[in-house]
Design a protein around this motif. Structure first.
Motif, PDB file in Angstrom:
ATOM      1  N   GLN A   1       2.379  -5.070  -0.458  1.00 10.75           N
ATOM      2  CA  GLN A   1       1.861  -5.814   0.684  1.00 10.75           C
ATOM      3  C   GLN A   1       1.223  -4.875   1.699  1.00 10.75           C
ATOM      4  O   GLN A   1       0.231  -5.231   2.321  1.00 10.75           O
ATOM      5  CB  GLN A   1       2.980  -6.626   1.335  1.00 10.75           C
ATOM      6  CG  GLN A   1       3.426  -7.794   0.496  1.00 10.75           C
ATOM      7  CD  GLN A   1       4.612  -8.528   1.092  1.00 10.75           C
ATOM      8  OE1 GLN A   1       5.463  -7.932   1.738  1.00 10.75           O
ATOM      9  NE2 GLN A   1       4.672  -9.830   0.851  1.00 10.75           N
ATOM     10  N   SER A   2       1.776  -3.669   1.826  1.00 14.59           N
ATOM     11  CA  SER A   2       1.195  -2.715   2.777  1.00 14.59           C
ATOM     12  C   SER A   2      -0.194  -2.252   2.336  1.00 14.59           C
ATOM     13  O   SER A   2      -0.964  -1.746   3.139  1.00 14.59           O
ATOM     14  CB  SER A   2       2.127  -1.508   2.961  1.00 14.59           C
ATOM     15  OG  SER A   2       2.083  -0.648   1.847  1.00 14.59           O
ATOM     16  N   PHE A   3      -0.519  -2.469   1.061  1.00 11.67           N
ATOM     17  CA  PHE A   3      -1.846  -2.168   0.548  1.00 11.67           C
ATOM     18  C   PHE A   3      -2.753  -3.396   0.632  1.00 11.67           C
ATOM     19  O   PHE A   3      -3.878  -3.376   0.148  1.00 11.67           O
ATOM     20  CB  PHE A   3      -1.767  -1.696  -0.907  1.00 11.67           C
ATOM     21  CG  PHE A   3      -1.359  -0.261  -1.063  1.00 11.67           C
ATOM     22  CD1 PHE A   3      -2.309   0.708  -1.345  1.00 11.67           C
ATOM     23  CD2 PHE A   3      -0.047   0.130  -0.936  1.00 11.67           C
ATOM     24  CE1 PHE A   3      -1.944   2.035  -1.499  1.00 11.67           C
ATOM     25  CE2 PHE A   3       0.329   1.447  -1.085  1.00 11.67           C
ATOM     26  CZ  PHE A   3      -0.618   2.404  -1.363  1.00 11.67           C
ATOM     27  N   GLY A   4      -2.229  -4.487   1.206  1.00 16.32           N
ATOM     28  CA  GLY A   4      -3.019  -5.703   1.360  1.00 16.32           C
ATOM     29  C   GLY A   4      -2.854  -6.687   0.222  1.00 16.32           C
ATOM     30  O   GLY A   4      -3.574  -7.674   0.141  1.00 16.32           O
ATOM     31  N   LEU A   5      -1.910  -6.425  -0.661  1.00 15.46           N
ATOM     32  CA  LEU A   5      -1.681  -7.311  -1.809  1.00 15.46           C
ATOM     33  C   LEU A   5      -0.487  -8.210  -1.505  1.00 15.46           C
ATOM     34  O   LEU A   5       0.603  -8.047  -2.040  1.00 15.46           O
ATOM     35  CB  LEU A   5      -1.448  -6.487  -3.074  1.00 15.46           C
ATOM     36  CG  LEU A   5      -2.598  -5.561  -3.431  1.00 15.46           C
ATOM     37  CD1 LEU A   5      -2.199  -4.611  -4.538  1.00 15.46           C
ATOM     38  CD2 LEU A   5      -3.823  -6.359  -3.823  1.00 15.46           C
ATOM     39  N   ALA A   6      -0.706  -9.191  -0.629  1.00 15.65           N
ATOM     40  CA  ALA A   6       0.374 -10.031  -0.131  1.00 15.65           C
ATOM     41  C   ALA A   6       0.719 -11.173  -1.074  1.00 15.65           C
ATOM     42  O   ALA A   6       1.871 -11.565  -1.177  1.00 15.65           O
ATOM     43  CB  ALA A   6       0.006 -10.585   1.234  1.00 15.65           C
TER      44      ALA A   6
END
Length: 78
Positions: free
Chosen positions: A56-61
């Motif tokens: 998620q911190s890489f934008g993969l929520a």
């Protein structure tokens, strides 16, 4: 570098793929699933929850994974 490529690098270099909840869940079903439904496919450990949050911190929520299973062959996902 794209977000996805950066995440894949992290996943491989840190060997997170060994416990990645999405990858493990994909081995338990032959139908596509939303990432938010992973808990219905596997019991998510604290470590796997950390991996999910790191993604998620890489934008993969959230996403949708389609498992690919051919008997006798390697498994994969799309």
């Amino acid at each position: 570098m794209s977000v996805v490529r950066a995440w894949l690098n992290e996943l491989i270099q840190s060997r997170l793929y060994r416990e990645d909840p999405i990858l493990i869940a994909s081995t338990k079903t032959s139908v596509g699933f939303r990432w938010s439904d992973v808990g219905s496919l596997i019991d998510i450990s604290d470590r796997q929850l950390q991996i999910f949050r790191k993604g998620q911190s890489f934008g993969l929520a959230d996403g949708f994974t389609v498992p690919v299973h051919i008997p006798g062959e390697y498994w994969g996902t799309c």
